[in-house]
Scaffold this motif. Structure first.
Motif, PDB file in Angstrom:
ATOM      1  N   THR A 351      -0.372   2.742   3.794  1.00 37.54           N
ATOM      2  CA  THR A 351      -0.563   1.931   2.588  1.00 37.54           C
ATOM      3  C   THR A 351      -1.962   2.157   2.020  1.00 37.54           C
ATOM      4  N   ARG A 355      -2.880   3.725  -1.608  1.00 38.48           N
ATOM      5  CA  ARG A 355      -3.689   2.930  -2.559  1.00 38.48           C
ATOM      6  C   ARG A 355      -4.935   3.705  -2.968  1.00 38.48           C
ATOM      7  N   ASN A 360      -4.689   2.627  -7.110  1.00 35.89           N
ATOM      8  CA  ASN A 360      -4.111   1.300  -7.379  1.00 35.89           C
ATOM      9  C   ASN A 360      -4.223   0.432  -6.128  1.00 35.89           C
ATOM     10  N   PRO A 361      -5.240  -0.447  -6.084  1.00 33.02           N
ATOM     11  CA  PRO A 361      -5.453  -1.281  -4.887  1.00 33.02           C
ATOM     12  C   PRO A 361      -4.335  -2.287  -4.665  1.00 33.02           C
ATOM     13  N   ASN A 362      -3.475  -2.490  -5.693  1.00 40.14           N
ATOM     14  CA  ASN A 362      -2.395  -3.462  -5.554  1.00 40.14           C
ATOM     15  C   ASN A 362      -1.036  -2.804  -5.334  1.00 40.14           C
ATOM     16  N   LEU A 363      -1.045  -1.511  -5.049  1.00 43.92           N
ATOM     17  CA  LEU A 363       0.227  -0.820  -4.789  1.00 43.92           C
ATOM     18  C   LEU A 363       0.957  -1.557  -3.673  1.00 43.92           C
TER      19      LEU A 363
END
Length: 447
Positions: A351, A355, A360-363
């Protein structure tokens, strides 16, 4: 129409490498109607991929951006030109370097010039992509490092033409078809062998007439007597256990070949997602760590950076069959370290990688993880063979030679050897394994 194996994940062999008329796995699969319409197309059988499938891909950098496709392509073209140049050393008495890795590094240092000013970034990116190419090559060769792969014999490996394809019903659909032709009860599964005794005189209880030279004893105590046994266990198992496994032990020449040849680990990490974050046409998501260079020592701290050995992810097709699943590939010591971690740790690391790469830190995290563990598996101890530094194709032929060695022995062909590691030009493949089995069956037919 083929049975859709729902949620299929290949834990072992993935592709038919070089699906064309010279590939017996492809020929059988075609004959049995196990392939999709794409694989059977004439044009696909003529593509020269050189063992590196050209898939629609996107390359993510560790800075969180998609890398410039042209820059990536140029670096990759350079890499494959250099890799192809290794073939020149086949049969050479004095290769310039012992290993493929050392040769490639020397050539990269020679051909990627030191650049001044604004071009330094371009050079750095080129080196980072070349480092990623070497990791992919480690996966293909099933090795920890290309420094372990012998330069001189490297060119003996033969790539067949054809665009690599998969089995819509899974690789096991081929084994099942082959098994269905055999009488019921011919094949015993989950029947581990403890020892193979040969050069003996073994009798069945109550039958003094018939004497057998070979006795196979299973872990559960069952015993089978035989005139001939074909041994197809992986080279990784032989490396670890040949001493106790064969009684008497194998002759020194055979034992030396087992020690000389390389055997490494290539594992898969499947990640299942609720929704894809990739585009429908993308088949390969590649990962490049932009601070890496093949000219610098890699980070030796497995704990902290094992995941950097990951080459990227193949998108399993079609999603209707597999769900939204990525299959990551990782080889070598980092791959073996991954086997010791928990599912949660692997999922967390993957994860974080995704990310970082997508920026995208909210993937969303994957909803599940599944992985192979070929090094921990006691009867494989890795994935497949390569011709290591200090070894040669002759070792493969020595490994393949039946025993006893004396051709005039009154009880010939007691032990025969097959499996991918016994095929001199197709080692590491399912078609090599299949051909080696046919080769040994033919030997027995000739008696």
């Amino acid at each position: 129409s083929l049975p859709a194996a729902s949620g299929l994940a290949e834990m072992g062999a993935h592709w038919i490498h070089g699906p064309s008329p010279g590939n017996p796995v492809f020929c059988l699969a075609s004959r049995y109607g196990l392939l999709g319409p794409e694989a059977a197309r004439e044009e696909n059988q003529q593509v020269e991929a050189g063992g590196h499938p050209p898939m629609p891909s996107v390359t993510y950098g560790s800075s969180g951006k998609v890398l410039n496709p042209k820059a990536v392509r140029e670096a990759r073209d350079l890499f494959y030109a250099l890799l192809a140049s290794t073939r020149a050393f086949q049969g050479s008495k004095e290769p310039p370097w012992p290993s493929v890795g050392q040769y490639m590094r020397a050539e990269i240092a020679r051909t990627v010039p030191t650049m001044a000013g604004g071009q330094e970034d371009a050079r750095r990116l080129q080196l980072a992509v070349l480092a990623a190419c070497l990791k992919l090559e480690c996966c293909i060769s099933g090795t920890h490092s290309m420094d372990l792969v012998g330069l001189e014999p490297f060119g003996e490996y033969v790539s067949l033409p054809g665009l690599d394809c998969t089995f819509p019903g899974g690789y096991s659909s081929l084994a099942e078809r082959l098994l269905s032709d055999l009488p019921e009860g011919t094949v015993l599964l989950n029947k581990a062998v403890r020892t193979i005794q040969w050069q003996g005189s073994f009798r069945e209880e109550g039958d003094d007439a018939r004497v057998f030279p070979v006795r196979v004893e299973c872990e559960d105590g069952d015993v089978f007597l035989a005139d001939h046994v074909i041994v197809t266990v992986p080279l990784g198992f032989l490396k670890e256990r040949h001493q106790e496994f064969f009684q008497p032990p194998l002759p020194e020449r055979k034992a030396q070949a087992i020690r000389n040849l390389g055997f490494g680990t290539n594992n898969k990490i499947f990640l299942e997602f609720e929704q894809p974050f990739w585009e429908p046409e993308q088949q390969l998501l590649e990962v490049v760590w932009e601070d890496e260079s093949p000219l610098e020592e890699p980070n030796a701290d497995l704990e902290a950076s094992w995941f950097k050995k990951l080459i990227g992810f193949v998108v399993l097709q079609p999603p209707e069959q597999h769900g939204h699943v990525l299959c990551g590939f990782i080889a070598g010591k980092e791959s073996e370290h991954m086997e010791t971690l928990s599912d949660a740790e692997v999922l967390g690391a993957m994860t974080r990688v995704l990310r970082t790469m997508t920026g995208n830190p909210n993937l969303p995290a994957p909803k599940s993880v599944l992985r192979s563990r070929w090094h921990s598996a006691p009867y494989t101890r890795g994935s497949y063979s390569y011709v290591a530094v200090g070894s040669s194709g002759d070792d493969i032929d020595v490994l393949a030679q039946p025993l006893p060695e004396d051709p005039r022995d009154p009880r010939p062909l007691q032990l025969l050897f097959a499996g991918e590691a016994t095929h001199r030009t197709f080692y590491s493949t399912t078609h090599g394994a299949l051909l080696s089995g046919w080769r040994e069956a033919e030997r027995l037919n000739q008696l």
